[in-house]
Design a protein around this motif. Structure first.
Motif: not given
Length: 354
Positions: A326-354
């Motif tokens: 499929f061709g030569d494409v960039p390869v990235h490694i991203v640290t898995a962090d579901e907990e950070k995403q959950i906190a991010r989601d909560a902070l987003t909702l709080i910022a919206k006043g929910q």
């Protein structure tokens, strides 16, 4: 401070984040129901928690002693595996939301009840603390109808037999971590004991390898991955439903092929079974990737996350070798962090006043 909770069948994991999404401390109570251990940061102590409520009480006590009393928390946020077709966005926990999570327990009977146990326990311990939840299936709600529907009678589809996809919190975190540098067409692999891939087009899931349950798709640590339904029916007739479930979810995958589901151990071995198991894992990851590329119309970059995805260089290299057509494409490694995403989601909702 945002307290993130992940309640499993016999464990309760927590992580505390500040409003900048910096992790303050993490911990866990293990072996709920028998003698276990409470870990918080570098501290360890033996505990016996009869249920999730007792485990949470012990953890809140440890947090208080460490200088993080419950009064210092702004909110708590929970990981919930399945949101069904209704809960497709992070949400504040209300009576209605909790009832909906309860209603989809049949879709995730091994996970949602444990997630709910953590929610109930914290409601009892801190009834005035705002609580939020994020769903492992929600990221894939953007999939087009043609990607989620099985070719089965509509009555069965309407009863909930459809593709949902999982590891959504991991993929959502990956998108957030890329930020403005997110590739247009990203092939994302979450490779661990559970393994899946996702076609991410402009930050949204367009196809994913897991389906009605986390069993389907790639070869995994102890799960078979894709298997013909007729074969499952034959196994069920021979061994019974419960034993077939155990075989496909707990005794298949790498474990069935080489007697071990630890990729690090398999890569260190030099015997034919280990080599075949690793090749099987890589081959099916790449083969499923082909269908994902069709779903998003091409490929601009590949990203790996999860324990194997982040740490097993030979696995990444072999998958990319198989995808070289499929061709030569960039390869990235991203640290898995579901907990950070959950906190991010909560902070987003709080910022919206929910």
């Amino acid at each position: 401070m945002i307290l993130v909770l992940n309640a499993g069948s016999s464990s309760l994991k927590i992580e505390l984040f500040d409003h900048g999404l910096t992790s303050v401390v993490s911990g866990a109570v293990t072996n709920i129901g028998t003698q276990g251990e409470l870990k918080l940061g570098d501290a360890r102590q033996e505990v016996t928690a009869v249920d999730h409520a007792a485990a949470l009480a012990a953890m809140l006590g440890a947090l208080d002693k460490a200088g993080h009393p419950i009064s210092a928390l702004d909110a708590a946020a929970h990981r919930v595996v399945h949101g069904g077709t209704i809960l497709t966005q992070p949400a504040r926990l209300t009576t209605s939301v909790i009832k909906t999570i309860e209603s989809v327990v049949p879709l995730a009977p091994l996970h949602n009840p444990n997630n709910l146990a953590g929610i109930y326990a914290l409601q009892h311990a801190a009834p005035d603390l705002p609580q939020y939840c994020s769903f492992g299936t929600a990221f894939h709600a953007a999939n087009p109808e043609v990607a989620i529907r099985y070719a089965i009678p509509k009555t069965q589809h309407d009863a909930g037999i459809r593709r949902y996809g999982f590891h959504g919190l991991s993929y959502a975190n990956m998108v957030a971590e890329f930020g403005a540098d997110l590739p247009h067409r990203l092939l994302a692999f979450h490779l661990g004991n559970g393994a899946s891939l996702c076609a991410i087009l402009d930050g949204k899931s367009y196809a994913t390898s897991m389906g009605y349950s986390p069993l389907s798709g790639l070869t995994m640590g102890t799960r078979s991955g894709d298997i013909d339904g007729a074969a499952v029916l034959r196994m069920s007739k021979a061994f019974g439903e419960d034993e077939t479930d155990r075989l496909l979810n707990n005794a298949s995958g790498l474990k069935a092929l080489a007697g071990d589901n630890n990729m690090k151990t398999l890569l260190a071995r030099d015997d034919p079974d280990a080599k075949f198991a690793v090749e099987h894992f890589c081959y099916w990851a790449a083969r499923h990737a082909g269908s994902a590329l069709v779903a998003m119309g091409g490929l601009d970059a590949v990203a790996f996350t999860g324990g194997i995805g982040e740490n097993a260089t030979p696995v990444r290299d072999r998958i990319m070798e198989l995808l070289a057509c499929f061709g030569d494409v960039p390869v990235h490694i991203v640290t898995a962090d579901e907990e950070k995403q959950i906190a991010r989601d909560a902070l987003t909702l709080i910022a919206k006043g929910q």
